[in-house]
Design a protein around this motif. Structure first.
Motif: not given
Length: 93
Positions: A19-30
């Motif tokens: 929601e806050l960073a729509p340019e974020a792709k390939c989001i993963a839990l670290e």
């Protein structure tokens, strides 16, 4: 924080990043950890910026891909799942 609530907190953190960073792709839990007072889940989320993905593909053989990812530490209220704080997070090389 049990496994179910940890998973919910992690899912919520990734939702906040989307929601806050729509340019974020390939989001993963670290990573995820419960605070000592057990009222906040600390969640580390990593992602690539959409603008970096073509460049990452071209240099993938020569560059540590972790250095091309952005990481955020999100503090999620354990009871309400509201975002309390989001800040940059540096992964040690």
């Amino acid at each position: 924080m049990d496994i179910v609530s940890a998973k919910v907190a992690a899912d919520k953190a990734m939702e906040y990043v989307r929601e806050l960073a729509p340019e974020a792709k390939c989001i993963a839990l670290e990573g995820i950890e419960l605070s000592s007072n057990k009222d906040v889940g600390e969640v580390i989320v990593g992602y690539a910026l959409a603008s970096d993905i073509p460049q990452m593909a071209l240099v993938a053989a020569n560059v540590d891909m972790r250095s091309r990812r952005t990481h955020k530490r999100l503090f999620i209220d354990a009871e309400t799942l509201e975002l309390r704080k989001m800040e940059p997070y540096e992964i040690a090389a």
